[in-house]
Every structure is written in C-alpha cells, then in structure tokens.
Write a protein that holds these residues in place. Structure first.
Motif, mmCIF file in Angstrom:
data_model
loop_
_atom_site.group_PDB
_atom_site.id
_atom_site.type_symbol
_atom_site.label_atom_id
_atom_site.label_comp_id
_atom_site.label_asym_id
_atom_site.label_seq_id
_atom_site.Cartn_x
_atom_site.Cartn_y
_atom_site.Cartn_z
ATOM 1 N N LEU A 1 124.790 33.149 -40.451
ATOM 2 C CA LEU A 1 123.986 32.795 -39.228
ATOM 3 C C LEU A 1 123.567 34.023 -38.644
ATOM 4 O O LEU A 1 123.867 35.131 -38.560
ATOM 5 N N VAL A 2 121.913 33.877 -38.108
ATOM 6 C CA VAL A 2 121.584 34.839 -37.564
ATOM 7 C C VAL A 2 120.884 34.264 -36.358
ATOM 8 O O VAL A 2 120.305 33.244 -36.305
ATOM 9 N N THR A 3 120.787 35.211 -35.078
ATOM 10 C CA THR A 3 120.386 34.908 -33.898
ATOM 11 C C THR A 3 119.654 36.113 -33.324
ATOM 12 O O THR A 3 120.319 37.156 -33.425
ATOM 13 N N ASP A 4 118.773 36.214 -32.339
ATOM 14 C CA ASP A 4 118.623 37.024 -31.284
ATOM 15 C C ASP A 4 118.921 36.812 -30.056
ATOM 16 O O ASP A 4 118.649 37.514 -29.093
ATOM 17 N N ASP A 5 119.629 35.755 -29.728
ATOM 18 C CA ASP A 5 119.990 35.396 -28.404
ATOM 19 C C ASP A 5 121.619 35.885 -28.329
ATOM 20 O O ASP A 5 122.327 35.629 -28.785
ATOM 21 N N ALA A 6 121.800 36.677 -27.220
ATOM 22 C CA ALA A 6 122.887 37.526 -27.123
ATOM 23 C C ALA A 6 123.945 36.586 -26.790
ATOM 24 O O ALA A 6 125.194 36.743 -26.972
ATOM 25 N N GLY A 7 123.656 35.622 -25.796
ATOM 26 C CA GLY A 7 124.563 34.737 -25.532
ATOM 27 C C GLY A 7 125.024 33.804 -26.541
ATOM 28 O O GLY A 7 126.046 33.395 -26.709
ATOM 29 N N LEU A 8 124.387 33.204 -27.324
ATOM 30 C CA LEU A 8 124.528 32.356 -28.571
ATOM 31 C C LEU A 8 125.358 33.261 -29.368
ATOM 32 O O LEU A 8 126.459 32.849 -30.058
ATOM 33 N N ALA A 9 125.111 34.591 -29.664
ATOM 34 C CA ALA A 9 125.888 35.540 -30.446
ATOM 35 C C ALA A 9 127.126 35.567 -30.091
ATOM 36 O O ALA A 9 127.993 35.852 -31.006
ATOM 37 N N GLU A 10 127.389 35.976 -28.663
ATOM 38 C CA GLU A 10 129.006 35.998 -28.304
ATOM 39 C C GLU A 10 129.592 34.542 -28.617
ATOM 40 O O GLU A 10 130.745 35.062 -29.202
ATOM 41 N N GLN A 11 129.018 33.549 -28.538
ATOM 42 C CA GLN A 11 129.877 32.424 -28.888
ATOM 43 C C GLN A 11 130.132 32.223 -30.551
ATOM 44 O O GLN A 11 131.304 31.840 -30.858
ATOM 45 N N LEU A 12 129.024 32.704 -31.283
ATOM 46 C CA LEU A 12 129.266 32.752 -32.680
ATOM 47 C C LEU A 12 130.286 33.593 -33.291
ATOM 48 O O LEU A 12 131.187 33.429 -33.928
ATOM 49 N N ALA A 13 130.222 34.664 -32.575
ATOM 50 C CA ALA A 13 131.373 35.780 -32.716
ATOM 51 C C ALA A 13 132.604 35.228 -32.565
ATOM 52 O O ALA A 13 133.610 35.540 -33.424
ATOM 53 N N PHE A 14 132.907 34.763 -31.356
ATOM 54 C CA PHE A 14 134.200 34.065 -30.868
ATOM 55 C C PHE A 14 134.599 33.067 -31.857
ATOM 56 O O PHE A 14 135.859 33.083 -32.284
ATOM 57 N N HIS A 15 133.689 32.116 -32.221
ATOM 58 C CA HIS A 15 134.021 31.167 -33.197
ATOM 59 C C HIS A 15 134.457 31.491 -34.605
ATOM 60 O O HIS A 15 135.246 30.877 -35.099
ATOM 61 N N SER A 16 133.545 32.308 -34.903
ATOM 62 C CA SER A 16 133.827 33.026 -36.202
ATOM 63 C C SER A 16 135.130 33.697 -36.381
ATOM 64 O O SER A 16 136.014 33.468 -37.381
ATOM 65 N N LYS A 17 135.805 34.527 -35.323
ATOM 66 C CA LYS A 17 136.820 35.173 -35.228
ATOM 67 C C LYS A 17 138.074 34.068 -35.482
ATOM 68 O O LYS A 17 139.185 34.301 -35.824
ATOM 69 N N SER A 18 137.629 33.117 -34.462
ATOM 70 C CA SER A 18 138.874 32.334 -34.046
ATOM 71 C C SER A 18 139.063 31.194 -35.104
ATOM 72 O O SER A 18 140.242 30.741 -35.580
ATOM 73 N N MET A 19 138.117 30.666 -35.861
ATOM 74 C CA MET A 19 138.111 29.710 -36.732
ATOM 75 C C MET A 19 138.306 30.424 -38.108
ATOM 76 O O MET A 19 138.991 29.736 -38.815
ATOM 77 N N GLY A 20 138.053 31.702 -38.260
ATOM 78 C CA GLY A 20 138.517 32.308 -39.483
ATOM 79 C C GLY A 20 137.841 31.996 -40.906
ATOM 80 O O GLY A 20 138.280 32.499 -41.970
ATOM 81 N N ALA A 21 136.614 31.477 -40.985
ATOM 82 C CA ALA A 21 135.961 31.087 -42.253
ATOM 83 C C ALA A 21 135.148 32.098 -42.634
ATOM 84 O O ALA A 21 134.035 31.820 -43.112
#
Length: 389
Positions: free
Chosen positions: A222-242
């Motif tokens: 996943l790629v984005t230029d939106d800092a707020g969306l990026a924060e959510q993706l980073a959190f879910h990536s770490k938390s979900m672990g896939a």
C-alpha cells in the motif's frame, strides 16, 4: 525516506533510478551495495525503551522491509509505503484501517475475484455494504454514492476484462462525496501508471505480480501521500501483523530494480500478440486498452505510459474450445497469477474468477486471459497460432 542520488539542482531522478536507488544506500557497516537480508525477529536494545535505528521487533519494522517500502513509495510518487505478506493482506489491512461496520463502498462490476471474495464473504458479515458499478460510467458511479460511502475501490485496467477507469474523475467523485479513492494498480504497475498523481488517496499492489516479476515471491503493498491515512495503515500493519518477511521483501526489492525494462518488453510482446489475435478467424473479441476501438483507449493513453502486458480474448466456439486452447499452448504455461517473466494462460471463469460464479461479476465462459511474458515475441505468437489452429 532515503533520497535517490542525482545531480544537485532542480533535476529529479527518473523512475528506473528511483527503483534501483531509493531507500537502498550502500550498507553503512560493510558497504554492501545490495540491501542485506535482516533475517531476525528481534533487535538488541542498549537501554530499556531505546532502539538502534528505530528497530525492536520485526513485525513492527525490519530494515529489509523498510528499504522495499521506501522504494515502492518512491516509484509510486508517494511518501509512505507499507509491504505485506500478500496483496490480499494489503487489501484487508486497508479495509480494517479505513472502514467500519455500517460503511458502504463501491467496487468495479468486473473486479478481481479475490477482492470480490474479501468484500462479499468477509467484509459483508462484518457489517459493510457494497455496490458493483461499471467504473467507466461516471454517471453510474455518482448515482451509486451514498452518505455512508467511504471508499471507491478502483481497478484500472481491471482483471480480467481490462476495463479502464478515469482515475482523476473518480477521485473528484469520491472526494466530493467524502470518500477515499483506492486504486489497485497491479495490472499497470507503477511504471505504467501513478494513481496518486491523478488524485487517488491510496494505491494497492499485489507485488507478487509485476513488481516482483519472477513468480518466486508472494507480497503486497500500500502506498499513500496522506499522513493521516499513513498513520492508520502503519498502526494496523503492526497490529494485524500480515507483513512481508525479510527474505520476501528482499526478493521483491530485487524484482523492482528491473521493473522498467521488463515492463517495456511485456508491452512490446503484448502488442505483437494482440496483432495476431485481432486478425485470427477463431477469435471473437480482444480486450486490450491499446486497441483504438477499446472503450477506454483514450483514457488509458492519457493516464498510462503504455498499455501493459495483459491481454484477454474470447474464442468463437465457446467454453470447451477456450479450454482446449489453454491446454494446447507450449510456451504459455497454464497457470494462475500474472506479471512474471514467463507467459501464462488461464481460463478466468474456472480459475482466478471461480469465486464470482453466479454473481454480477461473472466473466464470459469463453474468455481466455494471457499474461504476456518477456520471451521472444515470435515464439509467443507461433505458440498461440498453433493453439488456435
């Protein structure tokens, strides 16, 4: 993100330079030119709560994965990239990060079967609703928007009918309705198309395909230029672990380095295959955005560098004849997936898109999909000619 090298001043590095250098400085300890495989689960800490270079546990971050994430973000023209264990893991992470029960999303009426399965079989029981729409019909897209619509999910070109959608126009519709535009850019690859520059909020890839390019690794991004969306993706990536493992990230990064030269060869070969198919008496319809009579040709010419290596076509004698053609090829390998250096042939209705059987997304029974590889074009054309005769 590590800056790609380039002359001082206003000059910006090109695609191939970014693919080879972004996030991939020589290793500071050894000078290794290739990014090392950091095959470790954990990292030593000098003090409680401190880390060396920001790494503590590889689910949260790994230097090999970081290099891939920075490189894929750079070639997509975004600031934030995230690498996953598969394209579907990336898609699921986006859904969980952005959508909540009660939300509505719009998907193409010829979406990839795996994406449809995720939404229809997993997300609907979770509480989401969706509408299938031909994304080339902008009035139909506007009509499908609801107050609860949060995501407009776009593929362009689509899998397997190679429909083309106007990314910039869809971005306007989505944003006017308070929704995000997610673009699955797998078929085009970052080399041929950059949705963020056209207004998309996020870009999805199965990096298994063209980015990896060698049919030897599963991955997603996943790629984005939106800092707020990026924060959510980073959190879910770490938390979900896939997340992508270090070796998988390294293989994908190696593939990315040659994406530009491979895609040009894929496109060259696809154009020759299309020339054969459009003139063959046993072929019904050819689906390829590079054809002047393709409904999305003008849009594809505007938003894509070239028209890609994917080709679909129908045969005149129905499903049984389509299956025979799939069995007769010798250079084209009968198999699922796409985007590798080797050419593949498949019957979407019974293979990659079996999950949409009986739905509004069902594909023609006489449809054949080709992933045109980088072999000698003459061999590919001869192979298909023999299989059709």
């Amino acid at each position: 993100m590590t800056d790609a090298p380039g002359p001082r001043g206003a000059h910006l590095p090109g695609f191939a330079t970014l693919a080879i250098h972004a996030g991939q400085d020589p290793d500071p300890l050894t000078g290794a030119v290739a990014v090392p495989i950091y095959q470790t689960s954990t990292f030593a800490q000098d003090e409680v709560g401190s880390t060396r270079a920001g790494y503590d546990y590889s689910r949260a971050g790994n230097p090999t994965r970081t290099a891939l994430e920075q490189a894929i973000a750079a070639v997509e023209g975004g600031r934030y990239g995230y690498a996953f264990a598969s394209g579907m893991a990336a898609a699921d992470t986006y859904v969980r990060a952005v959508l909540r029960p009660g939300d509505h999303l719009i998907i193409p009426d010829d979406a990839y079967g795996g994406s449809f399965r995720l939404i229809d079989k997993i997300c609907v029981p979770w509480g989401l609703t969706y509408t299938t729409v031909p994304l080339g019909d902008l009035d139909a897209v506007r009509a499908a928007m609801r107050p609860s619509t949060r995501v407009l999910w776009c593929e362009t070109p689509t899998n397997p009918l190679l429909s083309v959608a106007d990314i910039a126009a869809l971005a306007t519709i989505a944003h006017d309705g308070g929704a995000q535009l997610l673009v699955d850019n797998t078929f085009a690859s970052p080399y041929l198309q950059q949705p963020l520059a056209l207004g998309a909020d996020a870009v999805l890839h199965s990096t298994t395909k063209y980015v990896g390019g060698h049919s030897d690794v599963i991955g997603g991004a996943l790629v984005t230029d939106d800092a707020g969306l990026a924060e959510q993706l980073a959190f879910h990536s770490k938390s979900m672990g896939a997340v992508a493992g270090p070796f998988d990230a390294w293989l994908t990064l190696r593939g990315l380095k040659t994406l530009a030269v491979r895609m040009d060869r894929h496109c060259d070969n696809a154009e020759q295959v299309v020339e054969l198919l459009t003139g063959h008496p046993r072929v019904g319809r050819v689906y390829y955005p590079g054809l002047p009579d393709h409904p999305g040709h003008d849009i594809a010419a505007r938003q894509m560098r070239r028209f890609g290596g994917m080709v679909s076509f129908t045969v005149r004698d129905g499903q049984e004849e389509a299956l025979k053609v799939c069995r007769r090829t010798r250079v084209f390998t009968l198999g699922e997936s796409l985007g590798g250096v080797e050419s593949l042939i498949e019957h979407p209705g019974l293979m990659t898109h079996a999950s949409v059987a009986g739905s509004a997304l069902q594909v023609p029974a006489d449809l054949i999909r080709l992933s045109v590889g980088i072999e000698d074009a003459d061999d590919l054309v001869a192979d298909l000619r023999d299989a059709l005769d």
